[in-house]
Write an enzyme that holds these catalytic residues in place. Structure first.
Site, PDB file in Angstrom:
ATOM      1  N   ASN A 145       9.959  22.520  48.649  1.00 36.83           N
ATOM      2  CA  ASN A 145      10.255  22.455  50.073  1.00 36.83           C
ATOM      3  C   ASN A 145      11.342  23.428  50.520  1.00 36.83           C
ATOM      4  O   ASN A 145      11.393  23.815  51.670  1.00 36.83           O
ATOM      5  CB  ASN A 145      10.659  21.026  50.481  1.00 36.83           C
ATOM      6  CG  ASN A 145      11.505  20.338  49.450  1.00 36.83           C
ATOM      7  OD1 ASN A 145      11.204  20.362  48.253  1.00 36.83           O
ATOM      8  ND2 ASN A 145      12.573  19.712  49.888  1.00 36.83           N
ATOM      9  N   GLY A 154       1.657  12.894  56.071  1.00 37.51           N
ATOM     10  CA  GLY A 154       1.078  13.314  57.354  1.00 37.51           C
ATOM     11  C   GLY A 154       1.977  14.245  58.147  1.00 37.51           C
ATOM     12  O   GLY A 154       1.501  15.228  58.724  1.00 37.51           O
ATOM     13  N   CYS A 170      16.417  15.998  53.897  1.00 35.90           N
ATOM     14  CA  CYS A 170      16.998  14.776  53.358  1.00 35.90           C
ATOM     15  C   CYS A 170      18.406  15.008  52.830  1.00 35.90           C
ATOM     16  O   CYS A 170      19.183  14.094  52.686  1.00 35.90           O
ATOM     17  CB  CYS A 170      16.125  14.251  52.225  1.00 35.90           C
ATOM     18  SG  CYS A 170      14.446  14.762  52.391  1.00 35.90           S
ATOM     19  N   THR A 227      -1.086  -4.560  56.505  1.00 33.62           N
ATOM     20  CA  THR A 227      -2.180  -4.256  57.440  1.00 33.62           C
ATOM     21  C   THR A 227      -2.240  -2.752  57.676  1.00 33.62           C
ATOM     22  O   THR A 227      -1.217  -2.109  57.899  1.00 33.62           O
ATOM     23  CB  THR A 227      -1.939  -5.004  58.778  1.00 33.62           C
ATOM     24  OG1 THR A 227      -1.848  -6.394  58.471  1.00 33.62           O
ATOM     25  CG2 THR A 227      -3.053  -4.757  59.776  1.00 33.62           C
TER      26      THR A 227
HETATM   27  N1  PLP Z   1       8.058  15.548  48.666  1.00 34.41           N
HETATM   28  C1  PLP Z   1       8.423  16.709  49.228  1.00 34.41           C
HETATM   29  C2  PLP Z   1       8.287  17.976  48.442  1.00 34.41           C
HETATM   30  C3  PLP Z   1       8.924  16.737  50.536  1.00 34.41           C
HETATM   31  O1  PLP Z   1       9.294  17.899  51.080  1.00 34.41           O
HETATM   32  C4  PLP Z   1       9.041  15.514  51.245  1.00 34.41           C
HETATM   33  C5  PLP Z   1       9.614  15.481  52.606  1.00 34.41           C
HETATM   34  O2  PLP Z   1      10.511  16.239  52.956  1.00 34.41           O
HETATM   35  C6  PLP Z   1       8.617  14.329  50.611  1.00 34.41           C
HETATM   36  C7  PLP Z   1       8.143  14.376  49.320  1.00 34.41           C
HETATM   37  C8  PLP Z   1       8.711  12.994  51.298  1.00 34.41           C
HETATM   38  O3  PLP Z   1       7.760  12.851  52.303  1.00 34.41           O
HETATM   39  P1  PLP Z   1       7.857  11.606  53.307  1.00 34.41           P
HETATM   40  O4  PLP Z   1       8.789  12.025  54.391  1.00 34.41           O
HETATM   41  O5  PLP Z   1       6.460  11.391  53.811  1.00 34.41           O
HETATM   42  O6  PLP Z   1       8.354  10.456  52.533  1.00 34.41           O
END
Ligand code: PLP
Length: 379
Positions: free
Chosen positions: A151, A200, A324, A236
Site C-alpha cells: 500500500n 470494497g 492506518c 445478517t
Molecule cells: N491490507 C492492505 C494492504 C491495505 O492497504 C488495507 C487498507 O488500507 C487493508 C488490508 C485493510 O482493509 P480494510 O480497510 O477493508 O480493513
C-alpha cells in the site's frame, strides 16, 4: 468544479455513482432480510448471489469459495486464525515486515501466545528474497502470508513463486490482495493461493465490505460464528454493500483493466514533471514492478509531514504513510524495513485513482515546486 485534489486512493476511494445508485434501493425499498424465505428477502439473496459470482469471476474462484466480511482486516484475521486452529501442532508462521497492520498486529498477538513468527526482510527497494522464504520453512510452519501489492510503495510481490513454494512444502498460503485488486489480474488457481482478502473501499465501492476467498479443499474455522455465508461468517448479510461491491467489480471486469494504462500514464507524467523541475528527489520502491497508480516520493531536506500539511491547506490530499499509521506519527514501518534515509528523504505517498486528471497533476506539481523551493531556501 471539484476544488479538492484527492491523491490518496490507496487509503480509500470515492464510491462510484453507479455503485451508489445500485445500492440505494436496498436501504429503503428492498430492505428485507436475505435469509427470509419469502420473496421480499429471497430476491435480495439472488442479488447477493450475483455479486458473489462477480467476485468469483474476478479472481477465478468458484462462487462457493467466496465469503463476504465487514472489511479486509476481518478477512485477514479470519484467514490466519483459521489456519492456526486447523494446525494446532504447528506453531510457526512466515510473513514479511511490510504487511498491513491487520496482519502484523495478528502476528504480535500470536507471538504473545507462543508462536514463532519469521518476518522476511526487504531490501532498499522493498523486495523480498525467495531463498530467505524457502530457508525459513521448517517442520512447524503452518502458514505463509504475503501481500500481493504494498500500500505504501506499491511493490508487487512474486505471488506465483511463493504459491509454488507453499504448495511444494504443503503449507497454507494466504495473500492480502487489497491493493492489487482491480490493478492486477488475479487467478487464485494459477497462483496457488489458499486464502485471499480484498476490500470494497479501495475499488470505488463503500467502506465496510470485504471478501475472504477460501479454497474449497482446505479446512476452515470461522471467526464470527453463525448461519450466514454457509456457516462460515455469522451476521445478517450487508446486502446493499455486497451488491455495491458486485457492481464495482462488474465495472472493473467490463473495463478489462484498461484504467491501469490511464493511471500509469498519469503517474509517470507526474513523476517526470517532478524530476524535471525539482532536484534531489528519491522515488521509493521497486520502480520496475509496482502498482500503476502509486508513487512514494521524497524531496531532500523536506519533512513529509510538513509538506503534507501545506498541501492540505491548498486542498491537495496526499499521505505520508499508510492511512492506518498516520495517527501514530511513527515513521512508516514499510520504509523503516527498507532501511532508507528517512531523516533526509521522508516521502509523501501519491496514489492516483480513476477520477484524477492531468490538470490536477499540473496544479499539484506547480504547488510542489514552490513549496519545496521555500523549504530549501529556509534551510
Ligand atoms: N491490507 C492492505 C494492504 C491495505 O492497504 C488495507 C487498507 O488500507 C487493508 C488490508 C485493510 O482493509 P480494510 O480497510 O477493508 O480493513
Amino acid at each position: 468544479m471539484n476544488l479538492n485534489i484527492y491523491f490518496d486512493n490507496n487509503a480509500t476511494t470515492k464510491c462510484d455513482e453507479e455503485v451508489l445508485n445500485t445500492m440505494l434501493p436496498y436501504f429503503n425499498n428492498q430492505y428485507g432480510n436475505p435469509s427470509s424465505i419469502y420473496s421480499f428477502g429471497k430476491d435480495i439473496k439472488n442479488e447477493i448471489t450475483k455479486a458473489r459470482k462477480k467476485v468469483a469471476e474476478l479472481i477465478n474462484a468458484d462462487e462457493s469459495e467466496i465469503i463476504f466480511t465487514s472489511c479486509a482486516s476481518e478477512s485477514n484475521v479470519t484467514a490466519i486464525m483459521s489456519a492456526i486452529r486447523n494446525n494446532p501442532t504447528k506453531k510457526h508462521i512466515i510473513t514479511t515486515s511490510v504487511e498491513h497492520a491487520s496482519i502484523l498486529e495478528t502476528m504480535n498477538y500470536l507471538k504473545s501466545i507462543g508462536y514463532k513468527i519469521t518476518y522476511l526482510s526487504v531490501d532498499e527497494q522493498g523486495k523480498i528474497d525467495l531463498q530467505e522464504l524457502e530457508d525459513s520453512i521448517d517442520e512447524a510452519t503452518c502458514l505463509i502470508t504475503v501481500m500481493m501489492a504494498n500500500n505504501e510503495i506499491g511493490n508487487i510481490y512474486p505471488i506465483k513463486e511463493i504459491g509454488k513454494i507453499a504448495k511444494k512444502h504443503n503449507i497454507l498460503f494466504h495473500c492480502d490482495s487489497v491493493q492489487a485488486v482491480g490493478k492486477i489480474k488475479i487467478d487464485v488457481r494459477d497462483l496457488n493461493i489458499d486464502t485471499l482478502s480484498l476490500s470494497g473501499h479501495k475499488i470505488n465501492a463503500p467502506k465496510g465490505i470485504g471478501v475472504l476467498y477460501v479454497k474449497n479443499q482446505i479446512p476452515f474455522t470461522p471467526l464470527v460464528f453463525g448461519h450466514q455465508e454457509k456457516n462460515r461468517r455469522g451476521g445478517t448479510e450487508n446486502a446493499a454493500y455486497i451488491i455495491g461491491l458486485g457492481k464495482a467489480i462488474d465495472l472493473i471486469l467490463k473495463d478489462n483493466y484498461q484504467l491501469n494504462n490511464y493511471l500509469k500514464d498519469l503517474r509517470d507524467y507526474l513523476e517526470d514533471q517532478i524530476r524535471k523541475n525539482i532536484d534531489d528527489i528519491i522515488i521509493y520502491g521497486d520502480l520496475n514492478n509496482r502498482l500503476p497508480n502509486t508513487s512514494s516520493i521524497a524531496f531532500k531536506g523536506v519533512k513529509a509531514e510538513e509538506l503534507m500539511l501545506i498541501l492540505e491547506s491548498f486542498n491537495i490530499y496526499v499521505s505520508t504513510g499508510s492511512a492506518c499509521n498516520s495517527e501514530t506519527k511513527e515513521p512508516s514501518h514499510v520504509l523503516k524495513a527498507c532501511n532508507v534515509d528517512l531523516n533526509n528523504y521522508s516521502p509523501i505517498r501519491v496514489s492516483l485513482g480513476k477520477y484524477n486528471t492531468k490538470e490536477e497533476v499540473d496544479i499539484f506539481v506547480k504547488k510542489l515546486i514552490s513549496i519545496v523551493n521555500m523549504f530549501r531556501k529556509r534551510g
